[in-house]
Design a protein around this motif. Structure first.
Motif, mmCIF file in Angstrom:
data_model
loop_
_atom_site.group_PDB
_atom_site.id
_atom_site.type_symbol
_atom_site.label_atom_id
_atom_site.label_comp_id
_atom_site.label_asym_id
_atom_site.label_seq_id
_atom_site.Cartn_x
_atom_site.Cartn_y
_atom_site.Cartn_z
ATOM 1 N N VAL A 170 0.860 -1.168 0.014
ATOM 2 C CA VAL A 170 -0.107 -0.047 0.212
ATOM 3 C C VAL A 170 0.862 1.138 0.091
ATOM 4 N N GLU A 171 0.718 1.984 -1.257
ATOM 5 C CA GLU A 171 1.572 3.288 -1.241
ATOM 6 C C GLU A 171 0.670 4.221 -0.456
ATOM 7 N N SER A 172 1.354 5.450 -0.296
ATOM 8 C CA SER A 172 0.683 6.585 0.416
ATOM 9 C C SER A 172 1.754 7.868 0.411
ATOM 10 N N GLY A 173 1.075 8.908 0.593
ATOM 11 C CA GLY A 173 2.059 10.234 0.630
ATOM 12 C C GLY A 173 2.034 10.936 -0.616
ATOM 13 N N SER B 165 9.093 19.097 -1.792
ATOM 14 C CA SER B 165 9.487 17.740 -1.632
ATOM 15 C C SER B 165 8.077 16.779 -1.083
ATOM 16 N N LEU B 166 8.319 15.543 -1.236
ATOM 17 C CA LEU B 166 7.243 14.662 -0.702
ATOM 18 C C LEU B 166 7.930 13.558 -0.263
ATOM 19 N N ARG B 167 7.569 12.669 0.592
ATOM 20 C CA ARG B 167 7.872 11.335 0.987
ATOM 21 C C ARG B 167 6.820 10.231 0.639
ATOM 22 N N LEU C 271 10.379 6.708 -0.170
ATOM 23 C CA LEU C 271 11.140 7.337 -1.087
ATOM 24 C C LEU C 271 10.752 8.751 -0.893
ATOM 25 N N GLN C 272 11.822 9.362 -0.671
ATOM 26 C CA GLN C 272 11.968 10.879 -0.149
ATOM 27 C C GLN C 272 12.372 11.547 -1.582
ATOM 28 N N MET C 273 11.403 12.636 -1.901
ATOM 29 C CA MET C 273 11.564 13.047 -3.167
ATOM 30 C C MET C 273 11.842 14.626 -2.990
ATOM 31 N N ALA D 210 3.635 11.808 -11.994
ATOM 32 C CA ALA D 210 3.314 10.319 -12.521
ATOM 33 C C ALA D 210 2.433 9.668 -11.374
ATOM 34 N N LEU D 211 1.851 8.729 -11.796
ATOM 35 C CA LEU D 211 1.588 7.607 -10.791
ATOM 36 C C LEU D 211 2.689 6.951 -10.229
ATOM 37 N N TYR D 212 2.986 6.637 -8.894
ATOM 38 C CA TYR D 212 4.070 6.059 -8.310
ATOM 39 C C TYR D 212 3.642 4.819 -7.912
#
Length: 126
Positions: free
Chosen positions: A5-8, A17-19, A81-83, A92-94
């Motif tokens: 399950v992805e989130s963030g 930034s996003l994590r 994944l720290q971006m 994009a869809l990650y």
């Protein structure tokens, strides 16, 4: 039931930034190499990063090297994944994915992975 399950994800301005988080449910992630992929509309799925099992090594696509950082917290059964320094072309869809392998060799090949999450949308726009 084995799930990732992805989130963030979300909307962020260029330079922001996003994590992202990838949580395992029904299985422990420490025995798997974990990859992050992204797919923008009309484009092929792109391998972005990979963390080998038990923190051995990491890999990054040239397009994100120096801006993205992958890490894993096996105690929490989560991979991050720290971006940073996000660009509009990062929109994009990650997805995260788990490969029944300790290593990230060939990590950009989707067929390597056994489990996939549903994805989280990242939009970089002013």
């Amino acid at each position: 039931q084995l799930q990732l399950v992805e989130s963030g994800g979300g909307l962020v301005q260029p330079g922001g930034s996003l994590r992202l988080s990838c949580a395992g449910s029904g299985f422990t992630l420490d025995r798997y190499a974990i990859g992050w992929f992204r797919q923008a509309p009309g484009k092929e799925r792109e391998g972005v990063s990979c963390a080998s099992s038990r923190g051995g090594s990491t890999e990054y696509a040239d397009s994100v090297k120096g801006r993205f950082t992958i890490s894993r917290d096996d105690a929490k059964n989560v991979v991050y994944l720290q971006m940073d320094s996000l660009k509009p072309e990062d929109t994009a869809l990650y997805y995260c994915a788990a490969a029944g392998s300790f290593y990230c060799s060939g990590y950009q090949y989707p067929g390597l992975y056994d489990y996939w999450g549903q994805g989280t949308q990242v939009t970089v726009s002013s």
